[in-house]
Design an enzyme around this catalytic site. Sequence first.
Site, mmCIF file in Angstrom:
data_model
loop_
_atom_site.group_PDB
_atom_site.id
_atom_site.type_symbol
_atom_site.label_atom_id
_atom_site.label_comp_id
_atom_site.label_asym_id
_atom_site.label_seq_id
_atom_site.Cartn_x
_atom_site.Cartn_y
_atom_site.Cartn_z
ATOM 1 N N ILE A 13 0.783 -1.259 -0.105
ATOM 2 C CA ILE A 13 0.084 0.089 -0.035
ATOM 3 C C ILE A 13 0.710 1.328 0.151
ATOM 4 C CG2 ILE A 13 -1.896 1.272 1.071
ATOM 5 C CD1 ILE A 13 -2.777 -1.639 2.364
ATOM 6 N N THR A 121 -5.588 -0.277 10.570
ATOM 7 C CA THR A 121 -6.884 -1.513 9.797
ATOM 8 C C THR A 121 -7.973 -1.442 10.568
ATOM 9 O OG1 THR A 121 -6.825 -3.735 9.638
ATOM 10 C CG2 THR A 121 -5.174 -2.853 11.369
ATOM 11 N N ASP A 122 -8.931 -1.941 9.850
ATOM 12 C CA ASP A 122 -10.263 -2.254 10.495
ATOM 13 C C ASP A 122 -10.268 -3.441 11.464
ATOM 14 O OD1 ASP A 122 -10.040 -4.268 8.509
ATOM 15 O OD2 ASP A 122 -11.963 -3.921 7.523
ATOM 16 N N GLU A 123 -8.932 -4.273 11.284
ATOM 17 C CA GLU A 123 -9.079 -5.350 12.153
ATOM 18 C C GLU A 123 -8.868 -5.019 13.828
ATOM 19 O OE1 GLU A 123 -6.400 -8.473 11.331
ATOM 20 O OE2 GLU A 123 -6.607 -8.147 9.084
ATOM 21 N N TYR A 148 -1.087 -9.691 15.317
ATOM 22 C CA TYR A 148 -1.010 -8.636 14.026
ATOM 23 C C TYR A 148 -1.880 -7.593 14.586
ATOM 24 C CZ TYR A 148 -2.304 -5.710 10.229
ATOM 25 O OH TYR A 148 -2.647 -4.588 9.467
ATOM 26 N N LYS A 152 -1.314 -3.421 16.122
ATOM 27 C CA LYS A 152 -1.754 -2.370 15.537
ATOM 28 C C LYS A 152 -2.737 -1.656 16.427
ATOM 29 C CE LYS A 152 -1.542 -1.367 11.626
ATOM 30 N NZ LYS A 152 -0.405 -0.358 11.032
HETATM 31 P P1 NAD Z 1 3.287 -4.963 3.356
HETATM 32 O O1 NAD Z 1 3.632 -6.039 4.261
HETATM 33 O O2 NAD Z 1 2.903 -5.206 1.737
HETATM 34 O O3 NAD Z 1 4.386 -3.796 3.370
HETATM 35 C C1 NAD Z 1 5.155 -3.482 4.495
HETATM 36 C C2 NAD Z 1 6.386 -2.824 4.409
HETATM 37 O O4 NAD Z 1 6.987 -2.351 5.673
HETATM 38 C C3 NAD Z 1 7.344 -3.516 3.474
HETATM 39 O O5 NAD Z 1 7.893 -2.739 2.586
HETATM 40 C C4 NAD Z 1 8.201 -3.716 4.574
HETATM 41 O O6 NAD Z 1 9.776 -3.873 4.080
HETATM 42 C C5 NAD Z 1 8.153 -2.592 5.616
HETATM 43 N N1 NAD Z 1 8.717 -2.694 6.907
HETATM 44 C C6 NAD Z 1 8.502 -3.760 7.798
HETATM 45 N N2 NAD Z 1 9.143 -3.687 8.926
HETATM 46 C C7 NAD Z 1 9.637 -2.390 8.813
HETATM 47 C C8 NAD Z 1 10.516 -1.735 9.682
HETATM 48 N N3 NAD Z 1 10.970 -2.193 10.840
HETATM 49 N N4 NAD Z 1 11.337 -0.800 9.122
HETATM 50 C C9 NAD Z 1 10.961 -0.314 8.102
HETATM 51 N N5 NAD Z 1 10.452 -0.897 7.172
HETATM 52 C C10 NAD Z 1 9.685 -1.982 7.525
HETATM 53 O O7 NAD Z 1 2.224 -4.276 4.096
HETATM 54 P P2 NAD Z 1 0.776 -3.454 3.474
HETATM 55 O O8 NAD Z 1 -0.224 -4.400 3.135
HETATM 56 O O9 NAD Z 1 1.370 -2.443 2.264
HETATM 57 O O10 NAD Z 1 0.327 -2.794 4.716
HETATM 58 C C11 NAD Z 1 0.725 -1.451 5.083
HETATM 59 C C12 NAD Z 1 0.154 -0.755 6.004
HETATM 60 O O11 NAD Z 1 -1.312 -0.564 5.856
HETATM 61 C C13 NAD Z 1 0.300 -1.652 7.568
HETATM 62 O O12 NAD Z 1 0.278 -0.494 8.601
HETATM 63 C C14 NAD Z 1 -1.189 -2.282 7.486
HETATM 64 O O13 NAD Z 1 -1.247 -2.487 8.953
HETATM 65 C C15 NAD Z 1 -2.049 -1.430 6.945
HETATM 66 N N6 NAD Z 1 -3.290 -1.785 6.328
HETATM 67 C C16 NAD Z 1 -3.131 -2.642 5.343
HETATM 68 C C17 NAD Z 1 -4.366 -3.250 4.715
HETATM 69 C C18 NAD Z 1 -4.253 -4.467 3.766
HETATM 70 O O14 NAD Z 1 -5.137 -4.722 3.155
HETATM 71 N N7 NAD Z 1 -3.150 -4.879 3.407
HETATM 72 C C19 NAD Z 1 -5.691 -2.778 5.093
HETATM 73 C C20 NAD Z 1 -5.676 -1.670 6.013
HETATM 74 C C21 NAD Z 1 -4.346 -1.309 6.721
HETATM 75 O O1 DAU Z 2 -8.778 -5.731 7.002
HETATM 76 C C1 DAU Z 2 -7.466 -5.269 6.746
HETATM 77 C C2 DAU Z 2 -6.347 -6.283 6.881
HETATM 78 O O2 DAU Z 2 -6.621 -7.059 5.702
HETATM 79 C C3 DAU Z 2 -4.875 -5.584 6.921
HETATM 80 O O3 DAU Z 2 -4.880 -5.079 8.171
HETATM 81 C C4 DAU Z 2 -3.985 -6.894 6.842
HETATM 82 O O4 DAU Z 2 -2.508 -6.330 6.869
HETATM 83 C C5 DAU Z 2 -4.184 -7.464 5.372
HETATM 84 O O5 DAU Z 2 -3.191 -8.578 5.626
HETATM 85 C C6 DAU Z 2 -5.590 -8.128 5.622
HETATM 86 O O6 DAU Z 2 -6.014 -9.158 6.731
HETATM 87 P P1 DAU Z 2 -6.759 -10.478 6.107
HETATM 88 O O7 DAU Z 2 -6.160 -11.567 6.945
HETATM 89 O O8 DAU Z 2 -8.072 -10.089 6.110
HETATM 90 O O9 DAU Z 2 -6.103 -10.815 4.668
HETATM 91 P P2 DAU Z 2 -5.402 -12.120 3.846
HETATM 92 O O10 DAU Z 2 -5.185 -11.563 2.554
HETATM 93 O O11 DAU Z 2 -4.428 -12.787 4.862
HETATM 94 O O12 DAU Z 2 -6.730 -13.126 4.086
HETATM 95 C C7 DAU Z 2 -7.903 -12.519 3.191
HETATM 96 C C8 DAU Z 2 -9.011 -13.503 3.599
HETATM 97 O O13 DAU Z 2 -8.824 -14.722 2.753
HETATM 98 C C9 DAU Z 2 -8.857 -14.094 5.120
HETATM 99 O O14 DAU Z 2 -10.406 -14.402 5.610
HETATM 100 C C10 DAU Z 2 -8.116 -15.441 5.069
HETATM 101 C C11 DAU Z 2 -8.546 -15.934 3.856
HETATM 102 N N1 DAU Z 2 -7.526 -16.705 2.985
HETATM 103 C C12 DAU Z 2 -6.387 -16.122 3.061
HETATM 104 C C13 DAU Z 2 -5.200 -16.649 2.374
HETATM 105 C C14 DAU Z 2 -4.018 -16.220 2.257
HETATM 106 C C15 DAU Z 2 -8.034 -17.845 2.299
HETATM 107 O O15 DAU Z 2 -9.052 -18.265 2.383
HETATM 108 N N2 DAU Z 2 -6.871 -18.403 1.555
HETATM 109 C C16 DAU Z 2 -5.448 -18.121 1.566
HETATM 110 O O16 DAU Z 2 -4.853 -18.569 1.047
#
Ligand code: NAD
Ligand code: DAU
Length: 339
Positions: A13, A121-123, A148, A152
């Site tokens: 992101i 995050t919404d989690e 996780y 957060k």
């Molecule tokens: P990601 O795992 O793809 O990226 C995380 C990045 O942070 C990576 O580039 C990693 O190298 C860097 N990082 C990790 N530890 C570090 C450290 N100690 N110092 C510096 N850099 C470090 O994660 P993402 O999915 O892009 O999520 C980014 C943010 O958004 C997070 O804070 C996550 O909680 C939040 N978020 C994610 C989602 C989602 O759906 N993925 C939804 C809501 C919020």
């Molecule tokens: O809601 C926001 C969160 O969404 C962020 O805070 C997290 O960083 C992000 O990883 C994500 O968390 P989830 O646990 O919801 O995402 P994930 O992609 O791991 O899984 C999405 C859903 O799919 C979850 O219900 C688990 C399920 N899943 C996941 C994997 C990897 C499967 O059914 N099969 C799979 O192989």
Amino acid sequence: MRKLLVTGGAGFIGSNFVHFVVANSDVDVVVLDKLTYAGNAASLAGLPEDRVRLVVGDVADACLVDALVREVDAVVHYAAESHNDNSLDDPSPFVETNLVGTFRLLEAARAHDVRYHHISTDEVYGDLDLDDPARFTEETPYNPSSPYSSTKAGSDLLVRAWVRSFGLRATISNCSNNYGPYQHVEKFIPRQITNVLDGIEPKLYGDGRNVRDWIHADDHSSAVWTVLQHGRIGETYLIGADGEQSNKEVVEAILRLMGQPSDAYEHVRDRPGHDLRYAIDSTRLRTELGWRPRYTDFEAGLSATIDWYRSNEEWWRPSKAATEHKYAAVEAVPAVQPR
Ligand code: NAD
Ligand code: DAU
């Protein structure tokens, strides 16, 4: 605002946000990223070198963080350990990065009176029942489930305390599940797309009825940009695009869009403590700040994401085998549900 520090800007992101800022403003960006397994400098390829600088380092490194924060006008803190499954295997980097790392950034922002935006995050709100019509709002009590989401939640509380106790100029946003380009293949949607591309059946945890509220990463970026510029200091904004889908519906859509039978997937061991449903009410962001998502058709956004993974195999291929190897070990163990 002339210069922004984006932590985690080489992750999924964060990198989408850096692309967004470069395309939509004149602001220069310093990215601080540790380049863990989840970070990839290639996600920043093609961006102008005179506007984007990558510093490889740890957000928990107080000296480095202080030096970088003092040279910018604002910080947007994305860096985190982000994957629930990994947090069940080893919580320790989650505590270090998500809690200690956030603390270091807050202290530097306080010392230099720098505007701070916290990505959450919404989690943090836990989960909702599948048949509950309710959605999360800014007033929903915190109730995280996993290592996780609890780290957060703890980091959000640190931010709130720094606003109240020290007058830090901070905002928080809590977003739902993102999809789009540059997402690591460990995550649900890219895992299944790249499985299909490799001739492997998609893997659905448990019965697949769990619901996530999907938003395109570009819409998350526009929302964060809006809050950064117009959000009220001390306020929390929930970000969501009304994209609720069950995991089963998402897998079936991926298979259909990729020309496969929609039942060509496999049920695997469920995630321990698996949250049932997330759903966001983003009324505050929409009414107070006028934000609207652009990607309102989930299947169209998913189709564009599938095209991106088809066209960018060199970006995801290096992580694929190791990721599947790790999952194979976990999925071979019979499920034990802790609750
Ligand atoms: P990601 O795992 O793809 O990226 C995380 C990045 O942070 C990576 O580039 C990693 O190298 C860097 N990082 C990790 N530890 C570090 C450290 N100690 N110092 C510096 N850099 C470090 O994660 P993402 O999915 O892009 O999520 C980014 C943010 O958004 C997070 O804070 C996550 O909680 C939040 N978020 C994610 C989602 C989602 O759906 N993925 C939804 C809501 C919020
Ligand atoms: O809601 C926001 C969160 O969404 C962020 O805070 C997290 O960083 C992000 O990883 C994500 O968390 P989830 O646990 O919801 O995402 P994930 O992609 O791991 O899984 C999405 C859903 O799919 C979850 O219900 C688990 C399920 N899943 C996941 C994997 C990897 C499967 O059914 N099969 C799979 O192989």
